[in-house]
Design a protein around this motif. Structure first.
Motif, PDB file in Angstrom:
ATOM      1  N   LYS A   1       0.847  -1.194   0.000  1.00 26.89           N
ATOM      2  CA  LYS A   1       0.000   0.000   0.000  1.00 26.89           C
ATOM      3  C   LYS A   1       0.881   1.243   0.000  1.00 26.89           C
ATOM      4  CE  LYS A   1      -3.859   2.144   2.310  1.00 26.89           C
ATOM      5  NZ  LYS A   1      -4.566   2.342   3.563  1.00 26.89           N
ATOM      6  N   GLU A   2       0.556   2.183  -0.863  1.00 27.78           N
ATOM      7  CA  GLU A   2       1.370   3.395  -0.963  1.00 27.78           C
ATOM      8  C   GLU A   2       0.505   4.601  -0.652  1.00 27.78           C
ATOM      9  OE1 GLU A   2       2.850   3.281  -4.933  1.00 27.78           O
ATOM     10  OE2 GLU A   2       3.548   1.240  -4.683  1.00 27.78           O
ATOM     11  N   GLU A   3       1.007   5.437   0.214  1.00 26.59           N
ATOM     12  CA  GLU A   3       0.307   6.687   0.496  1.00 26.59           C
ATOM     13  C   GLU A   3       1.263   7.814   0.228  1.00 26.59           C
ATOM     14  OE1 GLU A   3      -1.344   6.745   4.375  1.00 26.59           O
ATOM     15  OE2 GLU A   3      -2.947   5.346   3.844  1.00 26.59           O
ATOM     16  N   LEU A   4       0.972   8.603  -0.788  1.00 21.97           N
ATOM     17  CA  LEU A   4       1.950   9.553  -1.307  1.00 21.97           C
ATOM     18  C   LEU A   4       3.258   8.794  -1.466  1.00 21.97           C
ATOM     19  CD1 LEU A   4       1.131  12.975   0.327  1.00 21.97           C
ATOM     20  CD2 LEU A   4       0.559  12.107  -1.903  1.00 21.97           C
ATOM     21  N   ASP A   5       4.351   9.290  -0.880  1.00 20.79           N
ATOM     22  CA  ASP A   5       5.597   8.577  -1.117  1.00 20.79           C
ATOM     23  C   ASP A   5       5.888   7.537  -0.038  1.00 20.79           C
ATOM     24  OD1 ASP A   5       5.738  10.615   0.625  1.00 20.79           O
ATOM     25  OD2 ASP A   5       7.616  11.447  -0.088  1.00 20.79           O
TER      26      ASP A   5
ATOM     27  N   GLU B   1      10.691   9.818  -7.813  1.00 23.42           N
ATOM     28  CA  GLU B   1      10.220   9.729  -6.435  1.00 23.42           C
ATOM     29  C   GLU B   1      11.122   8.800  -5.649  1.00 23.42           C
ATOM     30  OE1 GLU B   1       6.284   8.100  -6.093  1.00 23.42           O
ATOM     31  OE2 GLU B   1       6.616   7.513  -4.013  1.00 23.42           O
TER      32      GLU B   1
ATOM     33  N   HIS C   1      14.385  14.122  -7.642  1.00 21.55           N
ATOM     34  CA  HIS C   1      13.381  13.387  -6.864  1.00 21.55           C
ATOM     35  C   HIS C   1      12.681  14.356  -5.928  1.00 21.55           C
ATOM     36  CE1 HIS C   1      14.237   9.376  -8.216  1.00 21.55           C
ATOM     37  NE2 HIS C   1      15.524   9.564  -8.025  1.00 21.55           N
TER      38      HIS C   1
ATOM     39  N   CYS D   1       8.225  14.229  -8.443  1.00 27.69           N
ATOM     40  CA  CYS D   1       6.929  13.713  -7.991  1.00 27.69           C
ATOM     41  C   CYS D   1       6.322  14.534  -6.862  1.00 27.69           C
ATOM     42  CB  CYS D   1       7.070  12.273  -7.530  1.00 27.69           C
ATOM     43  SG  CYS D   1       7.505  11.143  -8.853  1.00 27.69           S
ATOM     44  N   TYR D   2       5.032  14.734  -6.931  1.00 24.85           N
ATOM     45  CA  TYR D   2       4.194  15.317  -5.868  1.00 24.85           C
ATOM     46  C   TYR D   2       4.470  16.782  -5.580  1.00 24.85           C
ATOM     47  CZ  TYR D   2       3.337  10.407  -4.773  1.00 24.85           C
ATOM     48  OH  TYR D   2       3.008   9.088  -4.852  1.00 24.85           O
TER      49      TYR D   2
END
Lengths: 123, 377
Positions: free
Chosen positions: A8-12, A49, B287, B325-326
């Motif tokens: 399960k991934e939540e944001l990073d 990421e 990143h 990302c994000y």
């Protein structure tokens, strides 16, 4: 084409969710062989990421890897090393056992195809 | 079977499970077989407060024995199965009785806020309706590839007759509108859920930023042999535990392809850098998280990244594609802060991003824009 090792991934942040991991708990030998196998995976996508674990520690850049039959995220090996009681999909273990832990060569065309499938959420 | 409400209350003075309230409903919501245990006689227990949110989760108004349900826009009288007021959208939906509850359609949907019927049964917008928000395929996607999408919600656009996906308060429609207006606008997390079609302009504030939907990655993918010729090779050894050794590298920052700034020496960064395409905007490949940047395992604030960019020859004011990302997830997140230090517009992804040759790949994200005009406002 199957997915394995996605947590399960939540944001990073990557979070262990035990319920979704019904399968084999590996012994030391099998775990090491599995890690070695995973480390030979070919990249189909690299995100900008850094995955972090549930405590916020950096794990590694998030990449999606494949052996041509299975697809897994780059953090899979990390958790396999650290979480000794992580359960691994039986099918995957049986598959790499049947291959004697040797990864098939993957052609560039095949990788392209896999990337295409992944990007289109078909994997 | 549709459960309107199930509330479990733990009573510290009484370990045994017991039902304190229950009710059955006729189709229009009239209660029968009602049961409510009120315990007020005991010193140690002040009694159970009655749950008033009953039929379809709406509050039952019990004053004056009315027994009406308080939907957002209208009061519903379950005894007659009608609203007590005229439909606020009556002039748009002339086929419908102005007092009808749930458009008289009780089998496969619920009343949405006193304004319209809304379906929940599989087969009707199964992937979209709030009650069946994910079909089995989407379940996999949501679970495995990104966790539950906390920022996704859905609004029903009556004029279009279909559901419109809302991400971070901006619907697809709003984003598409923005695509065609080269002007400005931004999303607002505080904006209320759009109702009908009047919503979009409301959401799109003119504050000098815009959002744009990711699209068009199909058919553009070309992968380079050399990238895939390299096996990853001991991920944790070479990258994760390698962070500390990488820190010793004196010049971890490099840049190539002219106006592309690349921060980081790991394979993921380099392969993205390899695929990036140059426009008149500068590219920054690093990143990212929602509030910071990670360069070879080291966290950098937006200010630190800006300094690194200036040291690499960045010219203040040049607009930037932030491939990280994000970083565009929050209105005042990493991209916004960076834009302050660069004095420039920064375009950043709200979700994950990867560069595949010829295009940017988003995982259900989109570009968001930040620049100084937000502060000025």
């Amino acid at each position: 084409m199957n997915r394995v090792g996605f947590l399960k991934e939540e944001l990073d942040k990557v979070i262990i969710v035990p319920e979704i991991h019904l399968g084999t708990i590996l012994d030391d030998d099998l775990r090491q062989k599995t890690i070695d196998y995973l480390s030979k995976g070919r990249v189909i996508l690299s995100y900008m990421e850094i995955s972090t674990d549930e405590l916020g520690n950096n794990i590694a850049p998030l990449e999606i890897l494949t052996d041509g039959n299975w697809v897994w995220p780059s953090y899979f090996q990390f958790f396999l090393k650290r979480k000794l009681n992580l359960r691994i999909d039986d099918e995957f273990i049986n598959f790499i056992r049947s291959k004697d832990f040797v990864m098939d060569d993957i052609s560039t065309d095949k990788l392209k195809e896999l990337q295409h499938l992944y990007l289109n959420k078909k994997i | 079977m549709y459960f309107d409400d199930l509330l479990i209350v733990h009573d510290r003075n009484n370990a045994a499970l017991q039902v304190t309230q229950s009710s059955d409903y006729l189709p229009f919501g009239l209660s029968f077989n009602e049961y409510y245990q009120s315990r007020t006689g005991s010193i140690t227990n002040s009694g159970y407060s009655q749950n008033k949110y009953q039929f379809q989760g709406q509050e039952k108004q019990t004053g004056f024995d009315l027994g009406w349900y308080h939907f957002k826009y209208r009061m519903h009288d379950p005894a007659i199965g009608r609203f007590g007021m005229v439909d606020p959208l009556a002039d748009k939906y002339t086929y419908n009785s102005t007092y009808a509850f749930s458009e008289n359609r009780l089998i496969d949907g619920v009343e949405l806020e006193g304004a319209e019927w809304e379906g929940f049964a599989a087969g009707f917008g199964a992937a979209y309706g709030p009650y069946v928000s994910r079909n089995s395929d989407n379940w996999d996607d949501g679970w495995f590839s990104g966790g539950w999408d906390m920022f996704t919600d859905y609004a029903y656009d009556k004029t279009l007759g279909n559901y419109d996906k809302i991400i971070n308060g901006v619907s697809n429609k709003a984003r598409n509108d923005l695509d065609y207006k080269s002007g400005s606008g931004t999303y607002s997390d505080e904006a209320p859920m759009p109702q009908g079609s009047q919503d979009m302009n409301y959401l799109v504030k003119d504050v000098g930023a815009k959002v744009e939907i990711a699209k068009g990655y199909l058919g553009l993918m070309k992968l380079q042999n050399d990238l895939f010729g390299v096996a990853l090779g001991g991920l944790e050894g070479s990258v994760a535990s390698g962070f500390s050794s990488m820190l010793k590298v004196k010049t971890p920052y490099n840049s190539f392809k002219g106006k592309t700034f690349v921060f980081g020496t790991d394979k993921a960064t380099l392969s993205n850098a390899e695929n990036v395409f140059q426009s008149s905007w500068d590219n920054v490949i690093v990143h990212g998280t929602h509030d910071a940047f990670i360069v070879n395992g080291v966290r950098n604030t937006p200010e630190q990244l800006a300094k690194l960019m200036y040291s690499q020859g960045y010219k203040s004011g040049t607009p930037v594609n932030l491939i990280s990302c994000y970083t565009g997830l929050y209105e005042e997140g990493a991209a916004f802060q960076l834009s302050q230090y660069l004095n420039a517009t920064v375009r950043a992804p709200s979700n994950r991003i990867a560069v595949v040759e010829g295009t940017h790949y988003f995982e259900s994200g989109y570009w968001s824009y930040s620049n100084l005009s937000k502060l000025i406002k």
